[in-house]
Scaffold this active site. Structure first.
Site, short mmCIF file in Angstrom:
data_model
loop_
_atom_site.label_atom_id
_atom_site.label_comp_id
_atom_site.label_asym_id
_atom_site.label_seq_id
_atom_site.Cartn_x
_atom_site.Cartn_y
_atom_site.Cartn_z
N HIS A 186 0.85 -1.19 0.00
CA HIS A 186 0.00 0.00 0.00
C HIS A 186 0.89 1.24 0.00
CE1 HIS A 186 -3.55 -2.51 1.65
NE2 HIS A 186 -3.64 -2.35 0.34
N GLU A 210 1.71 3.78 3.03
CA GLU A 210 2.16 3.24 4.32
C GLU A 210 3.69 3.23 4.36
OE1 GLU A 210 -0.04 -0.46 4.38
OE2 GLU A 210 -1.94 0.61 4.11
N HIS A 237 2.47 -3.67 6.70
CA HIS A 237 1.58 -2.54 6.39
C HIS A 237 1.61 -1.55 7.54
CE1 HIS A 237 -0.97 -4.20 2.99
NE2 HIS A 237 -0.28 -5.28 3.35
N GLU A 260 0.69 -4.82 10.98
CA GLU A 260 0.35 -3.40 10.84
C GLU A 260 1.24 -2.62 11.79
OE1 GLU A 260 -1.85 -2.14 8.74
OE2 GLU A 260 -3.22 -3.77 8.21
O1 0X9 Z 1 -6.85 -4.06 4.39
C1 0X9 Z 1 -5.70 -4.46 4.24
O2 0X9 Z 1 -5.27 -4.81 3.16
C2 0X9 Z 1 -4.77 -4.51 5.47
N1 0X9 Z 1 -4.93 -3.34 6.28
S1 0X9 Z 1 -4.49 -1.85 5.75
O3 0X9 Z 1 -5.00 -0.87 6.67
N2 0X9 Z 1 -2.93 -1.74 5.76
O4 0X9 Z 1 -4.98 -1.67 4.41
C3 0X9 Z 1 -5.10 -5.72 6.31
C4 0X9 Z 1 -5.05 -7.05 5.63
C5 0X9 Z 1 -5.20 -8.19 6.59
N3 0X9 Z 1 -5.33 -9.46 5.94
C6 0X9 Z 1 -6.50 -9.98 5.53
N4 0X9 Z 1 -7.65 -9.48 5.91
N5 0X9 Z 1 -6.44 -11.02 4.75
ZN ZN Z 2 -1.93 -1.65 4.00
#
Ligand code: 0X9
Ligand code: ZN
Length: 396
Positions: A101, A104, A229, A307
């Site tokens: 992302h 980040e 992330h 995170e």
């Molecule tokens: O939403 C995401 O892709 C991740 N959080 S972020 O705030 N950095 O965008 C979390 C992904 C966690 N993994 C899964 N849900 N598979």
């Molecule tokens: Zn992310």
């Protein structure tokens, strides 16, 4: 304290002015330059791969392989390495990436810090790191979304996706919704303008295809991976696409708790407090890196998402000040060492017991854990009902 000091020496004593490098965020080109330089300065334990594939705008996505020296040594497969190479050594492999992302920024920075510490720790004979590098091969991709990362420097600081031009004229696919795991089954948007747009088809994005192919085709001995992330101070374990617990929940939960504890103890009074939870507990998503590594990738140590924090006290969101790069990186590095220590222990156990027996034991423990929790939930419900009954009785 001595160990803490050693860590500082490793950083300052190398002539690459590391402390300075981590006092600001860098552009993609500089990150690639430094990764290459780190590999060149540690030729016996590192190998720089300039491109595993190209981004939409044509940027090469590089990786660095890191492992203890191989020349003339027998790998775990019993074969002698022909050349000194840190790549495809036959050792169990661990994937780490940052920068999926764009906005980040702390993720590529922390991944660089950890990479550097692995290399320099080996050079300075840090016993823990030496052990890990002799045992494992690391494959690190500091920035897997280079176009988005650059755009977050030049166009929109809060950009998240890649820079695909969508059919409706909007830009960007959320790469962490585009991987070949339960793609299109929800937890992602079908609207191209959305920040979590899943893309027009599974693995439509070249950045995703590059990483996915490398992990699934080139990393034949993959055992675990972490996708870094920000933000939220979280250690996210399988599964992410469904709230159903993994059959390996007992192991995963322990690893997450250990990682959390080691971050908490990283520096007294100045650490972040991470949460350890199932990824879907945050919110379920499909097409994500972590689940692909666990499921399609069949990594026994699973795919994880970490995170990173948004400050020591919270509140900066994605705009973590550069002064926080070192504190955030130092503590997550401690977490990584705990994670790797656990992987190492499980690896030994798995070798001893055989993969099948090991798997069964972990599944049995997970089942026992679930049963115990159900019992406890029953008991809690039972006590609550009893309490209500008594109360009603008293009121009557
Ligand atoms: O939403 C995401 O892709 C991740 N959080 S972020 O705030 N950095 O965008 C979390 C992904 C966690 N993994 C899964 N849900 N598979
Ligand atoms: Zn992310």
């Amino acid at each position: 304290m001595i160990r803490g000091l050693q860590g500082v020496e490793v950083l300052v004593g190398e002539g690459e002015s590391s402390q300075d490098w981590y006092s600001q965020y860098h552009r993609f080109g500089e990150i690639v330059r430094r990764t290459k330089e780190l590999a060149a300065n540690h030729p016996e334990i590192a190998e720089f791969v300039p491109s595993i594939g190209k981004s939409v705008e044509g940027r090469h996505i590089p990786v660095i392989h890191i492992t203890g020296p191989q020349l003339g040594q027998k790998g775990p497969d019993g074969k002698k390495a022909k050349v000194s190479s840190a790549k495809n050594t036959g050792k169990p492999q661990i994937w780490m990436n940052g920068g999926q992302h764009a906005r980040e920024w702390i993720a590529p920075a922390a991944v660089m810090y950890m990479t550097e510490h692995l290399l320099k720790g080996y050079k300075s004979n840090d016993p823990k790191i030496k052990h890990l590098l002799d045992k494992f091969e690391f494959v690190v991709a500091p920035v897997i979304n280079p176009d988005g990362y650059e755009y977050s420097h030049t166009g929109n600081r809060l950009w998240r996706k890649n820079r695909r031009k969508n059919a409706d004229g909007t830009y960007g696919v959320d790469l962490n919704r585009n991987w070949d795991n339960h793609w299109g089954e929800g937890g992602a948007s079908t609207r191209p303008s959305a920040t979590d747009y899943q893309g027009p088809s599974v693995a439509s994005e070249p950045e995703v295809r590059a990483c996915q192919n490398y992990i699934l085709k080139e990393m034949k001995h993959r055992v675990a991976g972490i996708d870094f992330h920000s933000y939220g101070d979280m250690i996210l374990r399988s599964k992410g696409w469904t709230s159903k617990a993994s059959r390996d929940e007992s192991m995963l939960r322990k690893m997450g708790a250990d990682m959390r504890a080691s971050i908490k103890h990283a520096k007294k009074g100045e650490h972040s407090v991470y949460k350890s939870e199932m990824a879907a507990g945050l919110y379920p998503t499909t097409g994500s890196t972590d689940d692909l590594m666990s499921e399609q990738g069949k990594m026994w140590g699973h795919g994880w998402t970490v995170e990173l924090p948004d400050s020591d006290k919270g509140g900066h969101g994605f705009l973590l000040p550069a002064s926080q790069i070192l504190p955030a990186s130092t503590e997550v590095h401690k977490g990584l060492l705990s994670f790797l220590g656990d992987i190492s222990k499980e690896h030994d156990k798995r070798e001893r017991m055989g993969a099948e027996e090991w798997r069964k034991e972990v599944a049995d423990e997970s089942m026992a854990l679930a049963t115990k929790e159900l019992d406890e939930a029953d008991l809690t419900a039972h006590l609550a009902a009893l309490g209500a009954e008594l109360e009603a009785h008293e009121l009557a």
